[in-house]
Design a protein around this motif. Structure first.
Motif, PDB file in Angstrom:
ATOM      1  N   GLN A  24       0.833  -1.211   0.000  1.00 35.87           N
ATOM      2  CA  GLN A  24       0.000   0.000   0.000  1.00 35.87           C
ATOM      3  C   GLN A  24       0.866   1.259   0.000  1.00 35.87           C
ATOM      4  N   LEU A  25       1.939   1.225   0.789  1.00 37.19           N
ATOM      5  CA  LEU A  25       2.853   2.375   0.821  1.00 37.19           C
ATOM      6  C   LEU A  25       3.498   2.594  -0.542  1.00 37.19           C
ATOM      7  N   ASN A  30       4.007   5.665  -5.452  1.00 33.97           N
ATOM      8  CA  ASN A  30       3.974   5.726  -6.920  1.00 33.97           C
ATOM      9  C   ASN A  30       2.937   6.735  -7.411  1.00 33.97           C
ATOM     10  N   GLN A  31       1.789   6.770  -6.743  1.00 35.56           N
ATOM     11  CA  GLN A  31       0.754   7.743  -7.105  1.00 35.56           C
ATOM     12  C   GLN A  31       1.272   9.174  -6.893  1.00 35.56           C
ATOM     13  N   LEU A  32       1.937   9.397  -5.774  1.00 33.55           N
ATOM     14  CA  LEU A  32       2.505  10.724  -5.508  1.00 33.55           C
ATOM     15  C   LEU A  32       3.597  11.076  -6.519  1.00 33.55           C
ATOM     16  N   ASP A  33       4.397  10.090  -6.912  1.00 34.81           N
ATOM     17  CA  ASP A  33       5.423  10.340  -7.927  1.00 34.81           C
ATOM     18  C   ASP A  33       4.777  10.787  -9.239  1.00 34.81           C
ATOM     19  N   GLN A  34       3.687  10.130  -9.625  1.00 37.66           N
ATOM     20  CA  GLN A  34       2.980  10.510 -10.851  1.00 37.66           C
ATOM     21  C   GLN A  34       2.404  11.917 -10.732  1.00 37.66           C
ATOM     22  N   LYS A 136       6.730  16.475   0.643  1.00 42.73           N
ATOM     23  CA  LYS A 136       6.872  16.151   2.071  1.00 42.73           C
ATOM     24  C   LYS A 136       6.143  14.851   2.398  1.00 42.73           C
ATOM     25  N   ILE A 137       4.962  14.676   1.826  1.00 39.36           N
ATOM     26  CA  ILE A 137       4.199  13.441   2.047  1.00 39.36           C
ATOM     27  C   ILE A 137       4.965  12.251   1.485  1.00 39.36           C
TER      28      ILE A 137
END
Length: 164
Positions: A24-25, A30-34, A136-137
């Motif tokens: 999940q992490l 990966n979503q934040l990277d996108q 930061k997240i």
């Protein structure tokens, strides 16, 4: 305790990162990277727009109202020019967006580009602040992932030692 929340979206809730498993992490990271890549692309586009508006504003600042009948080179492309003559130096035609053009007097045109530069700068700052928050997240997620991997590694080491 590592927690993230999205304060700009009230329908979202806080997530305790320690309760998420590694998969999940990883998905969240990966979503934040996108999203960060999308923000970077948006920043680049906005910086380009700001640059064009600033260049137009600067060109108008150099323009003189007494330049009637002055010979100039008119750009047809980025590297091709044709000779031209200024017929009305008090009025200019500006693009206001999506292929629409408006004739304005010099001062109105300068004010238009000044407003555009200020607006684009505001949008740039908003996107940068959102990007900083998302970075930061992502960093918090990365730290929790490293902590969980280290813990997992210690548990595997203890398990191997117990089996020996």
């Amino acid at each position: 305790m590592a927690q993230i929340s999205a304060s700009e979206k009230p329908q979202m809730q806080q997530i305790d990162l320690n309760t998420l498993n590694l998969q999940q992490l990883t998905q969240l990271k990966n979503q934040l990277d996108q999203e960060l890549n999308l923000f970077q692309d948006s920043l680049n586009s906005i910086k380009m727009a700001r640059s064009k508006y600033s260049a137009s504003k600067e060109a108008l600042e150099k323009f003189k109202a007494d330049w009637n009948d002055k010979q100039i080179l008119v750009p047809l492309t980025g590297s091709m020019y044709v000779p031209g003559t200024i017929k009305d130096a008090n009025n200019v035609i500006i693009e206001v967006g999506t292929g629409y053009y408006v004739e304005n007097d010099l001062e109105s045109a300068k004010a238009f580009f000044k407003r555009r530069v200020e607006y684009v700068q505001e949008q740039l700052e908003k996107i940068e602040s959102i990007g900083i928050e998302k970075s930061k997240i992502r960093e918090a997620i990365r730290e929790v992932m490293e902590m969980k991997l280290a813990l997992f590694s210690k548990e595997m080491q203890k398990k191997r030692e117990a089996e020996s």
